[in-house]
Design a protein around this motif. Structure first.
Motif, short mmCIF file in Angstrom:
data_model
loop_
_atom_site.label_atom_id
_atom_site.label_comp_id
_atom_site.label_asym_id
_atom_site.label_seq_id
_atom_site.Cartn_x
_atom_site.Cartn_y
_atom_site.Cartn_z
N ARG A 67 -6.20 0.78 -49.90
CA ARG A 67 -5.66 1.50 -50.79
C ARG A 67 -4.88 2.58 -50.79
NH1 ARG A 67 -11.22 3.15 -53.07
NH2 ARG A 67 -11.71 1.06 -52.78
N LYS A 68 -4.67 3.20 -49.47
CA LYS A 68 -3.75 4.42 -49.43
C LYS A 68 -2.56 3.95 -48.70
CE LYS A 68 -7.17 7.69 -48.36
NZ LYS A 68 -7.85 8.63 -47.56
N GLY A 69 -2.38 2.37 -48.51
CA GLY A 69 -0.89 1.90 -48.35
C GLY A 69 -0.83 2.17 -46.79
N ARG A 70 -1.74 2.14 -45.92
CA ARG A 70 -1.59 2.50 -44.62
C ARG A 70 -1.36 1.45 -43.70
NH1 ARG A 70 -6.39 5.01 -42.36
NH2 ARG A 70 -4.96 5.00 -40.38
N PHE A 71 -1.41 0.04 -44.32
CA PHE A 71 -1.18 -1.06 -43.55
C PHE A 71 -0.46 -2.08 -44.25
CE2 PHE A 71 -5.86 -0.07 -43.30
CZ PHE A 71 -5.66 0.51 -42.13
N PRO A 72 0.75 -1.84 -44.16
CA PRO A 72 2.07 -2.58 -44.89
C PRO A 72 1.88 -3.98 -44.39
CG PRO A 72 2.98 -0.72 -43.63
CD PRO A 72 1.40 -0.63 -43.15
N ALA A 73 1.70 -4.29 -43.17
CA ALA A 73 1.78 -5.55 -42.45
C ALA A 73 0.54 -6.28 -43.10
CB ALA A 73 2.15 -5.53 -41.05
#
Length: 154
Positions: A67-73
Motif C-alpha cells: 500500500r505504501k509502494g515499498r515493493f515496486p517489483a
C-alpha cells in the motif's frame, strides 16, 4: 482463471488498498505461508508466537508495504512468493531471537511439563491430565437441578 481472479490483478488491488484483494491473496497463500513458517520455526517453543502468528504478521507487512509502494517489483505470483518467503524468514528469525534472549530465559524456558514433572515436550506433564473427559458428580448434580428448575411451570 479470469483476469479478475489472477494474482497479478489482486496485487494491483492490494497496492491500491483493496481489502478484497488482500483477502483473496491471503486465502490463496495462507496455507503455504503457515507451512513455511512451521518449517522455519523447527522445534522452537510456540508459547509466545506460532507459525500462524508469523504467517499473519508476514502477510500484514506485505499488505502495508504494498500500500505504501515499498515493493515496486511486486507484479506477479513469482515475485509475490519470493517476497513472502523473505518476509516470513525475517519474521521467523526475529521470533527465534526474541525467544532466545537472555531475559526471556535464553531459550531454556519450559512449559507446564516442568511444573508437573514430565519431560520437556512430552504430554506426561501436561495439565490436561488433571481434567476428566466427562463431567464430575458435582457438575452433573448442578445440571440436574437446573433441568428440574427449567421443567417447573412458570
Amino acid at each position: 482463471m479470469s483476469p479478475q481472479e489472477s494474482v497479478s490483478h489482486w496485487l494491483e488491488g492490494l497496492k491500491g488498498g483493496e481489502e478484497r484483494a488482500a483477502a483473496e491473496l491471503w486465502e490463496r497463500y495462507c496455507d503455504r505461508l503457515t507451512r513455511l513458517a512451521r518449517k522455519k520455526l523447527g522445534n522452537m517453543p510456540r508459547r509466545v508466537a506460532d507459525e500462524e502468528d508469523i504467517a499473519q504478521s508476514a502477510f500484514k507487512s506485505l499488505c502495508l508495504g504494498a500500500r505504501k509502494g515499498r515493493f515496486p517489483a511486486l507484479a506477479d505470483r513469482d515475485s509475490l512468493w519470493k517476497l513472502l518467503v523473505f518476509i516470513t524468514a525475517q519474521k521467523t528469525a526475529d521470533q527465534i531471537a526474541y525467544a532466545r534472549r537472555k531475559k526471556r530465559g535464553g531459550g531454556k524456558v519450559r512449559g507446564n511439563s516442568a511444573v508437573a514433572g514430565g519431560d520437556a515436550g512430552s504430554d506426561k506433564g501436561d495439565f490436561d491430565r488433571f481434567f476428566g473427559k466427562s463431567p464430575g458428580p458435582a457438575t452433573l448434580n448442578i445440571w440436574a437441578e437446573e433441568y428440574d428448575r427449567a421443567q417447573e411451570p412458570g
